[in-house]
Design a protein around this motif. Sequence first.
Motif, PDB file in Angstrom:
ATOM      1  N   ALA A  16      14.884 -21.193 -42.146  1.00  0.00           N
ATOM      2  CA  ALA A  16      14.043 -22.208 -41.509  1.00  0.00           C
ATOM      3  C   ALA A  16      14.558 -22.559 -40.119  1.00  0.00           C
ATOM      4  N   PHE A  17      15.874 -22.579 -39.952  1.00  0.00           N
ATOM      5  CA  PHE A  17      16.445 -22.868 -38.636  1.00  0.00           C
ATOM      6  C   PHE A  17      16.064 -21.777 -37.636  1.00  0.00           C
ATOM      7  N   LYS A  18      16.133 -20.519 -38.064  1.00  0.00           N
ATOM      8  CA  LYS A  18      15.840 -19.411 -37.151  1.00  0.00           C
ATOM      9  C   LYS A  18      14.360 -19.375 -36.767  1.00  0.00           C
ATOM     10  N   PHE A  19      13.478 -19.764 -37.694  1.00  0.00           N
ATOM     11  CA  PHE A  19      12.042 -19.717 -37.408  1.00  0.00           C
ATOM     12  C   PHE A  19      11.514 -21.017 -36.801  1.00  0.00           C
ATOM     13  N   TYR A  20      12.181 -22.139 -37.079  1.00  0.00           N
ATOM     14  CA  TYR A  20      11.702 -23.436 -36.590  1.00  0.00           C
ATOM     15  C   TYR A  20      12.818 -24.149 -35.823  1.00  0.00           C
ATOM     16  N   ASP A  21      13.411 -25.184 -36.453  1.00  0.00           N
ATOM     17  CA  ASP A  21      14.496 -25.902 -35.787  1.00  0.00           C
ATOM     18  C   ASP A  21      15.382 -26.566 -36.831  1.00  0.00           C
ATOM     19  N   ILE A  22      16.368 -27.308 -36.382  1.00  0.00           N
ATOM     20  CA  ILE A  22      17.358 -27.906 -37.281  1.00  0.00           C
ATOM     21  C   ILE A  22      16.720 -28.944 -38.208  1.00  0.00           C
ATOM     22  N   TYR A  23      15.648 -29.585 -37.758  1.00  0.00           N
ATOM     23  CA  TYR A  23      15.036 -30.648 -38.558  1.00  0.00           C
ATOM     24  C   TYR A  23      14.184 -30.072 -39.689  1.00  0.00           C
ATOM     25  N   VAL A  24      13.423 -29.039 -39.403  1.00  0.00           N
ATOM     26  CA  VAL A  24      12.691 -28.347 -40.462  1.00  0.00           C
ATOM     27  C   VAL A  24      13.685 -27.732 -41.452  1.00  0.00           C
ATOM     28  N   ALA A  25      14.753 -27.138 -40.920  1.00  0.00           N
ATOM     29  CA  ALA A  25      15.770 -26.529 -41.777  1.00  0.00           C
ATOM     30  C   ALA A  25      16.409 -27.566 -42.698  1.00  0.00           C
ATOM     31  N   THR A  26      16.648 -28.754 -42.169  1.00  0.00           N
ATOM     32  CA  THR A  26      17.235 -29.825 -42.976  1.00  0.00           C
ATOM     33  C   THR A  26      16.292 -30.241 -44.093  1.00  0.00           C
ATOM     34  N   ALA A  27      15.018 -30.407 -43.776  1.00  0.00           N
ATOM     35  CA  ALA A  27      14.031 -30.776 -44.798  1.00  0.00           C
ATOM     36  C   ALA A  27      13.935 -29.703 -45.883  1.00  0.00           C
TER      37      ALA A  27
END
Length: 197
Positions: A16-27
């Motif tokens: 999720a971090f690679k495709f979006y950002d740290i916040y999406v990855a956290t969720a």
Amino acid sequence: MKFLYDLFPLLLFFAAFKFYDIYVATAVAIAASFVQVGLFWIKHRRFETMHVVTLAVIAVFGGMTLLLHDDTFIKWKPTLVYWILSTILLASQWFGSKTAIERMMSSQIALPSTVWKRLNLSWGIFFAVLGAVNIYVAFYYALDLDEETRRNIWVNFKVFGLLGITLVFVFAQAFFMAKHIQDKPGPGETPPNRTTD
């Protein structure tokens, strides 16, 4: 298979971090941790300590990351998980009849009590050091670089660096245990002397 199951929240976080950002990855990581604990309960009717500790920390600190839109909190998550585990292990070194490592593994393997204590102490120290290393990489490494680059470095280190270091340590501990394994007694047999090394 269990190894991959334990890692799937981390792997989903990375994707999720690679495709979006740290916040999406956290969720995604928060949701995956809830799923992980729930599925484990459904299958085994019990909770695993590592899963529960990770879920509690990521739910609180991941939640604060999303609420305040500040990735400082999620960067603290690995350190807190490692330091909680370190505290549990080191406390069991002096309190209770068995160390935490012995309680987790003695049904599969027989070792002298002194070896259990060495293993337990080494894992406790190892987790304490990993927690400190995470803080260094997250907040103090490559301060001359821009914030996004440093965030990428931390995520890569969290996924590959910490995992790689842990795997090397696991193999070293397995080699150490192999030298001290005792035969587990059969029904009615006297257990091996647990006070010798």
